[in-house]
Enzyme design. Structure first.
Site, PDB file in Angstrom:
ATOM      1  N   CYS A 148      -0.332  -3.978  -5.158  1.00 31.15           N
ATOM      2  CA  CYS A 148       0.836  -4.536  -3.741  1.00 31.15           C
ATOM      3  C   CYS A 148       0.876  -3.307  -3.036  1.00 31.15           C
ATOM      4  O   CYS A 148       1.726  -3.581  -3.170  1.00 31.15           O
ATOM      5  CB  CYS A 148       0.326  -5.766  -3.729  1.00 31.15           C
ATOM      6  SG  CYS A 148       1.002  -6.789  -2.269  1.00 31.15           S
ATOM      7  N   ASN A 155       2.296  -3.806   0.105  1.00 28.22           N
ATOM      8  CA  ASN A 155       2.625  -4.459   0.825  1.00 28.22           C
ATOM      9  C   ASN A 155       4.518  -4.993  -0.226  1.00 28.22           C
ATOM     10  O   ASN A 155       5.429  -4.886   0.184  1.00 28.22           O
ATOM     11  CB  ASN A 155       2.787  -5.469   1.741  1.00 28.22           C
ATOM     12  CG  ASN A 155       2.563  -5.363   3.164  1.00 28.22           C
ATOM     13  OD1 ASN A 155       2.640  -4.497   3.263  1.00 28.22           O
ATOM     14  ND2 ASN A 155       1.678  -5.702   3.647  1.00 28.22           N
ATOM     15  N   CYS A 209      -1.901  -7.010   4.620  1.00 29.07           N
ATOM     16  CA  CYS A 209      -2.078  -6.921   3.021  1.00 29.07           C
ATOM     17  C   CYS A 209      -2.094  -4.834   3.048  1.00 29.07           C
ATOM     18  O   CYS A 209      -2.585  -4.255   4.269  1.00 29.07           O
ATOM     19  CB  CYS A 209      -3.589  -6.914   2.807  1.00 29.07           C
ATOM     20  SG  CYS A 209      -3.875  -6.441   1.221  1.00 29.07           S
ATOM     21  N   THR A 212      -2.643  -2.240   0.832  1.00 27.64           N
ATOM     22  CA  THR A 212      -3.547  -1.220   0.651  1.00 27.64           C
ATOM     23  C   THR A 212      -4.490  -1.223   1.222  1.00 27.64           C
ATOM     24  O   THR A 212      -5.441  -1.033   1.843  1.00 27.64           O
ATOM     25  CB  THR A 212      -4.182  -1.881  -0.826  1.00 27.64           C
ATOM     26  OG1 THR A 212      -3.843  -3.304  -1.164  1.00 27.64           O
ATOM     27  CG2 THR A 212      -2.740  -1.392  -1.840  1.00 27.64           C
TER      28      THR A 212
END
Length: 258
Positions: free
Chosen positions: A74, A76, A197, A199
């Site tokens: 992830c 963030n 998001c 990624t």
């Protein structure tokens, strides 16, 4: 068990953060993770992250989706974990840490975290979309009038219909007048739209660069939760030296009975 937790957010992508260096958290209890992430019966978050000791790096990041299952990288969440590590005194301004997809370097200063992502070499270009993996799988698709686009309906349809049970994150993109891009993302594991998001933002920046829609090495991405920047280099079809840059902050801390 009384559990101390911290809540962090990065452009609206929010996480329950737990210092698990003593390995006290029951990591196999998926129901507990899901309850902690539940916005009505728990703390509420897009995911839960454990910060643990690591033999080879400054720390290890273990990420769980809101459904309670351990997830892939992830972005963030990684940036928030770096900010959390600084808060705990584990790191200062620079770090090397371990995550689901391997080692990452990062810097943190004045609330801004720059996270180096893994190189990306495989990009599948289809007539209507692009698919690539930036630590997590991402579908990138251009749309018109993104503000009113039915992200949940169309994202869910693609997430299951095109990618099956394993699924993919689904990103819908529209160009902006200032040469940046607006992005809205349906995230697997959360099974809903999230405000941001990391990624996904990285995947969008690479996909837009590959499509020739941006020629600079820095791409501005506007998410529902704020602006992120992606710096990248392309050499012989391989994207490298990729950095996801943006704010990460502690929202609050507390205790909860488990």
């Amino acid at each position: 068990m009384t559990l101390e937790f911290f809540k962090y957010q990065g452009t609206g992508n929010d996480f329950v953060m737990i210092d698990n260096r003593q390995l006290l958290f029951p990591k196999n209890d998926t129901k507990l993770v899901a309850r902690l992430c539940d916005r009505k019966f728990g703390i509420g978050a897009d995911g839960l992250i454990l910060l643990e000791n690591d033999e080879l790096t400054d720390f290890r990041m273990v990420y769980y989706n809101a459904d309670g299952n351990e997830g892939s990288l992830c972005g963030n969440g990684g940036r928030c974990t770096v900010a959390f590590a600084k808060f705990l005194g584990v790191i200062d301004k620079e770090t090397l840490f371990n995550a689901a997809d391997g080692k990452h370097r990062a810097t943190v200063e004045d609330g801004i975290v720059s996270l180096q992502m893994q190189d990306v070499s495989e990009i599948k270009e289809k007539p209507d979309y692009v698919f690539l993996d930036t630590g997590s799988p991402h579908h990138v698709q251009m749309v018109d009038d993104i503000k009113d686009f039915q992200v949940f309906k169309e994202g869910k349809k693609l997430r299951y219909g095109l990618y099956g049970q394993i699924g993919s994150n689904i990103n819908f993109v529209e160009g902006l007048n200032d040469a940046g891009f607006a992005v809205r993302t349906y995230e697997r594991g959360v099974e809903d739209e999230t405000l941001s998001c990391g990624t996904g933002v990285t995947a969008v920046a690479i996909a837009m660069h590959r499509a020739g829609k941006v020629s600079t090495d820095t791409v501005k991405i506007q998410t529902q939760g704020g602006e992120l920047r992606v710096k990248l280099e392309e050499r012989n079809g391989v994207y490298q030296n990729i950095h996801l840059i943006g704010p990460a902050e502690q929202v609050f801390k507390g205790e909860i009975e488990c």
